[in-house]
Design an enzyme around this catalytic site. Structure first.
Site, PDB file in Angstrom:
ATOM      1  N   ARG A  11      -1.596 -16.575 -20.863  1.00 16.20           N
ATOM      2  CA  ARG A  11      -0.530 -15.747 -21.476  1.00 16.20           C
ATOM      3  C   ARG A  11      -0.978 -14.308 -21.730  1.00 16.20           C
ATOM      4  O   ARG A  11      -0.465 -13.635 -22.620  1.00 16.20           O
ATOM      5  CB  ARG A  11      -0.021 -16.364 -22.775  1.00 16.20           C
ATOM      6  N   LYS A  16       3.933  -1.685 -13.127  1.00 12.28           N
ATOM      7  CA  LYS A  16       4.711  -2.642 -12.330  1.00 12.28           C
ATOM      8  C   LYS A  16       3.716  -3.521 -11.587  1.00 12.28           C
ATOM      9  O   LYS A  16       2.858  -3.016 -10.851  1.00 12.28           O
ATOM     10  CB  LYS A  16       5.583  -1.912 -11.309  1.00 12.28           C
ATOM     11  N   GLU A  24       4.037   8.841  -0.224  1.00 15.44           N
ATOM     12  CA  GLU A  24       4.365   8.823  -1.658  1.00 15.44           C
ATOM     13  C   GLU A  24       4.056  10.194  -2.273  1.00 15.44           C
ATOM     14  O   GLU A  24       4.762  10.652  -3.168  1.00 15.44           O
ATOM     15  CB  GLU A  24       3.599   7.719  -2.398  1.00 15.44           C
ATOM     16  N   LYS A  33       4.065  10.865 -12.430  1.00 16.09           N
ATOM     17  CA  LYS A  33       4.348   9.447 -12.703  1.00 16.09           C
ATOM     18  C   LYS A  33       4.221   9.169 -14.197  1.00 16.09           C
ATOM     19  O   LYS A  33       5.020   8.433 -14.785  1.00 16.09           O
ATOM     20  CB  LYS A  33       3.416   8.547 -11.882  1.00 16.09           C
ATOM     21  N   GLU A  51      12.488   1.273 -16.164  1.00 14.24           N
ATOM     22  CA  GLU A  51      13.389   1.675 -15.074  1.00 14.24           C
ATOM     23  C   GLU A  51      14.873   1.493 -15.406  1.00 14.24           C
ATOM     24  O   GLU A  51      15.640   0.931 -14.617  1.00 14.24           O
ATOM     25  CB  GLU A  51      13.038   0.912 -13.792  1.00 14.24           C
ATOM     26  N   ARG A  96      13.221   6.555 -14.216  1.00 14.30           N
ATOM     27  CA  ARG A  96      12.209   5.962 -13.325  1.00 14.30           C
ATOM     28  C   ARG A  96      12.769   5.618 -11.950  1.00 14.30           C
ATOM     29  O   ARG A  96      12.044   5.516 -10.970  1.00 14.30           O
ATOM     30  CB  ARG A  96      11.572   4.731 -14.002  1.00 14.30           C
ATOM     31  N   ASN A 138      12.224   5.777  -6.625  1.00 12.35           N
ATOM     32  CA  ASN A 138      12.651   4.975  -5.472  1.00 12.35           C
ATOM     33  C   ASN A 138      13.256   5.823  -4.356  1.00 12.35           C
ATOM     34  O   ASN A 138      13.839   5.278  -3.414  1.00 12.35           O
ATOM     35  CB  ASN A 138      13.671   3.915  -5.911  1.00 12.35           C
ATOM     36  N   HIS A 158      13.205   4.663  -0.822  1.00  8.38           N
ATOM     37  CA  HIS A 158      12.720   3.288  -0.812  1.00  8.38           C
ATOM     38  C   HIS A 158      13.770   2.255  -0.386  1.00  8.38           C
ATOM     39  O   HIS A 158      13.416   1.193   0.107  1.00  8.38           O
ATOM     40  CB  HIS A 158      12.133   2.920  -2.176  1.00  8.38           C
ATOM     41  N   HIS A 215      12.745   0.058   2.545  1.00 10.81           N
ATOM     42  CA  HIS A 215      12.665  -1.392   2.443  1.00 10.81           C
ATOM     43  C   HIS A 215      13.355  -2.063   3.637  1.00 10.81           C
ATOM     44  O   HIS A 215      12.884  -3.071   4.162  1.00 10.81           O
ATOM     45  CB  HIS A 215      13.301  -1.818   1.112  1.00 10.81           C
ATOM     46  N   HIS A 267       4.218   0.533   4.401  1.00 10.37           N
ATOM     47  CA  HIS A 267       5.143   0.910   3.330  1.00 10.37           C
ATOM     48  C   HIS A 267       5.440   2.419   3.388  1.00 10.37           C
ATOM     49  O   HIS A 267       6.594   2.843   3.377  1.00 10.37           O
ATOM     50  CB  HIS A 267       4.503   0.531   1.982  1.00 10.37           C
TER      51      HIS A 267
HETATM   52  N1  NAD Z   1       3.138  -1.340  -8.597  1.00 14.61           N
HETATM   53  C1  NAD Z   1       3.709  -0.261  -8.132  1.00 14.61           C
HETATM   54  O1  NAD Z   1       4.240   0.568  -8.887  1.00 14.61           O
HETATM   55  C2  NAD Z   1       3.683  -0.012  -6.657  1.00 14.61           C
HETATM   56  C3  NAD Z   1       4.078   1.235  -6.150  1.00 14.61           C
HETATM   57  C4  NAD Z   1       3.979   1.441  -4.773  1.00 14.61           C
HETATM   58  C5  NAD Z   1       3.509   0.436  -3.945  1.00 14.61           C
HETATM   59  N2  NAD Z   1       3.147  -0.757  -4.485  1.00 14.61           N
HETATM   60  C6  NAD Z   1       2.627  -1.833  -3.642  1.00 14.61           C
HETATM   61  O2  NAD Z   1       1.368  -1.413  -3.115  1.00 14.61           O
HETATM   62  C7  NAD Z   1       1.100  -2.186  -1.948  1.00 14.61           C
HETATM   63  C8  NAD Z   1       0.518  -1.296  -0.888  1.00 14.61           C
HETATM   64  O3  NAD Z   1      -0.680  -0.745  -1.371  1.00 14.61           O
HETATM   65  P1  NAD Z   1      -1.751  -0.109  -0.372  1.00 14.61           P
HETATM   66  O4  NAD Z   1      -1.071   0.779   0.574  1.00 14.61           O
HETATM   67  O5  NAD Z   1      -2.862   0.408  -1.194  1.00 14.61           O
HETATM   68  O6  NAD Z   1      -2.166  -1.361   0.504  1.00 14.61           O
HETATM   69  P2  NAD Z   1      -3.437  -2.329   0.522  1.00 14.61           P
HETATM   70  O7  NAD Z   1      -3.882  -2.684  -0.824  1.00 14.61           O
HETATM   71  O8  NAD Z   1      -3.085  -3.426   1.457  1.00 14.61           O
HETATM   72  O9  NAD Z   1      -4.559  -1.428   1.193  1.00 14.61           O
HETATM   73  C9  NAD Z   1      -4.377  -0.986   2.511  1.00 14.61           C
HETATM   74  C10 NAD Z   1      -5.601  -1.308   3.364  1.00 14.61           C
HETATM   75  O10 NAD Z   1      -6.656  -0.435   3.002  1.00 14.61           O
HETATM   76  C11 NAD Z   1      -7.861  -1.173   2.786  1.00 14.61           C
HETATM   77  N3  NAD Z   1      -8.630  -0.403   1.813  1.00 14.61           N
HETATM   78  C12 NAD Z   1      -8.365  -0.242   0.497  1.00 14.61           C
HETATM   79  N4  NAD Z   1      -9.205   0.660  -0.020  1.00 14.61           N
HETATM   80  C13 NAD Z   1     -10.031   1.058   0.965  1.00 14.61           C
HETATM   81  C14 NAD Z   1     -11.088   1.998   1.053  1.00 14.61           C
HETATM   82  N5  NAD Z   1     -11.435   2.760   0.014  1.00 14.61           N
HETATM   83  N6  NAD Z   1     -11.712   2.158   2.234  1.00 14.61           N
HETATM   84  C15 NAD Z   1     -11.332   1.426   3.315  1.00 14.61           C
HETATM   85  N7  NAD Z   1     -10.313   0.549   3.312  1.00 14.61           N
HETATM   86  C16 NAD Z   1      -9.673   0.367   2.150  1.00 14.61           C
HETATM   87  C17 NAD Z   1      -7.371  -2.518   2.325  1.00 14.61           C
HETATM   88  O11 NAD Z   1      -8.340  -3.515   2.548  1.00 14.61           O
HETATM   89  C18 NAD Z   1      -6.140  -2.720   3.202  1.00 14.61           C
HETATM   90  O12 NAD Z   1      -6.525  -3.175   4.468  1.00 14.61           O
HETATM   91  C19 NAD Z   1       2.409  -2.821  -1.540  1.00 14.61           C
HETATM   92  O13 NAD Z   1       2.364  -4.187  -1.814  1.00 14.61           O
HETATM   93  C20 NAD Z   1       3.449  -2.145  -2.426  1.00 14.61           C
HETATM   94  O14 NAD Z   1       4.526  -2.990  -2.740  1.00 14.61           O
HETATM   95  C21 NAD Z   1       3.221  -0.991  -5.809  1.00 14.61           C
END
Ligand code: NAD
Length: 356
Positions: A118, A140, A182, A221, A231, A235, A239, A242, A246, A259
């Site tokens: 929890r 999030k 982004e 942010k 949101e 907030r 999007n 987005h 999506h 993404h």
């Molecule tokens: N929570 C939120 O507010 C929010 C906002 C935007 C996106 N997201 C989410 O974020 C996710 C995408 O995140 P992402 O783009 O970081 O993807 P990811 O975490 O999959 O990383 C992308 C790739 O980079 C590699 N990697 C990470 N750091 C590295 C480094 N320093 N050197 C070499 N390789 C590295 C990872 O292994 C992976 O293969 C999605 O699931 C999306 O929905 C969340």
């Protein structure tokens, strides 16, 4: 090193932004959480490059859990696997999870942190540009389901965020560009200054300004999240691009486009519509396309059918019966929310030859 505070009452936390300090993070964490056992959660790629050295910087023994890389890890299966691992190691409520990786690891670990026993504290050490500018801040967290992305989750703020821009040096070009979508989005919705600064840079010389740029994005942010944590209003502007983004991601089952690439396409689509409806200053789309091109982000995508697009938008968690809040910009740096009929938007994009 610079520091920002996200002010959310008892859930406030600081964001440290700098470079060359990642090997000092373990000591800071140990001094901030002296009574906690540390569980590092990372993915196979980050682990390969940084895992051993990072863990060796802790004075006390900690546990490291390595998950598969990629979006597939934000799943019920990985959630269960991670919870089982942590429970088998005897995790207690006062222990600490360290999310060490990109947005996938941050979102999953944040959700496990919200729910295991929890609630167990967590810190974020984002290692991608997307995670450093967006996903690690704001609380999030969540996982994907067969019905779509991020459909199960929680708002759960971290205890601290450590952003070392040196991690970006090992990202491949595609993942770096992915994060740039982004960054460009922040310019579009909130800061003409940032947009103009980015216009003077390219994917090579941006590194000389990266700390400042990441700071600016995190500060935007921070402001947005402080004003509207859950949101209900402001907030939503995050999007921008987005909803159609999506559509692009989902139509190709998250495999063809990243993404950020999808968001790039989504920003172009909504900006074109904004110009058509006289909501967006003429010429804005051309400026956005120009900037996306500079950072190698695609603006053309394989065509999607009108029916697929409509179905995906209708299943979007932000949609209500037939309408959805779209984010438009009046001009670069100024965004607003406008609910619109989904069929109308789809038909108008169809008229503009967007669908097959
Ligand atoms: N929570 C939120 O507010 C929010 C906002 C935007 C996106 N997201 C989410 O974020 C996710 C995408 O995140 P992402 O783009 O970081 O993807 P990811 O975490 O999959 O990383 C992308 C790739 O980079 C590699 N990697 C990470 N750091 C590295 C480094 N320093 N050197 C070499 N390789 C590295 C990872 O292994 C992976 O293969 C999605 O699931 C999306 O929905 C969340």
């Amino acid at each position: 090193m610079k520091e920002l505070t996200v002010n959310l009452g008892e859930y406030s936390y600081s964001v440290l932004i700098g470079n060359g300090f990642w090997k000092d993070i373990p000591k800071i964490v140990e001094s901030d959480f002296p009574d906690s056992k540390i569980f590092i959660v990372t993915d196979e790629n980050v682990n390969e490059i940084y895992g051993n050295e990072f863990e060796s910087c802790f004075s006390n023994p900690c546990k490291r859990i390595v998950l598969r890389q990629g979006e597939g890890t934000k799943s019920f299966k990985s959630y269960e696997q991670l919870c089982d691992n942590l429970l088998s190691f005897g995790i207690k409520r006062n222990d600490l999870l360290v999310a060490f990786g990109g947005g996938v690891i941050g979102d999953l670990v944040g959700f496990v942190s919200a729910t295991i026993l929890r609630g167990v504290k967590f810190v974020q050490i984002p290692t991608t540009l997307l995670a450093q500018t967006d996903s690690s801040i704001g609380g999030k967290t969540g996982i994907n389901t067969k019905f779509g992305k991020n459909l199960v989750g929680a708002f759960n703020q971290p205890q601290k965020v450590f952003i070392d821009t040196d991690f970006l040096k090992t990202l491949n070009n595609r993942i770096f560009s992915d994060g740039m979508a982004e960054v460009i989005k922040y310019g579009c919705i909130y800061s003409e200054n940032l947009f103009q600064k980015l216009n003077k840079l390219n994917e090579v010389n941006i590194f000389s300004e990266i700390n400042e740029i990441i700071y600016e994005c995190c500060d935007i942010k921070r402001h947005v999240v402080e004003t509207d944590e859950k949101e209900a209003g402001l907030r939503k502007i995050l999007n921008f691009g987005h909803t159609f983004g999506h559509v692009i991601e989902k139509a190709f089952e998250y495999e063809r486009y990243t993404h950020g690439e999808s968001v790039a396409g989504g920003m172009v689509a909504i900006s074109l519509l904004g110009e058509k409806y006289n909501l967006t200053e003429k010429g804005t789309t051309a400026r956005i396309i120009n900037l996306l091109n500079k950072f190698n982000l695609p603006i053309k995508f394989e065509k999607i059918s009108k029916q697929t697009a409509e179905k995906i938008i209708q299943n979007d968690k932000k949609a209500t019966s037939n309408s959805i809040d779209f984010i438009f910009i009046n001009q670069i740096g100024k965004a607003f929310v406008k609910p619109l009929d989904i069929s109308k938007i789809i038909n108008d994009l169809d008229d503009m030859n967007y669908f097959s």
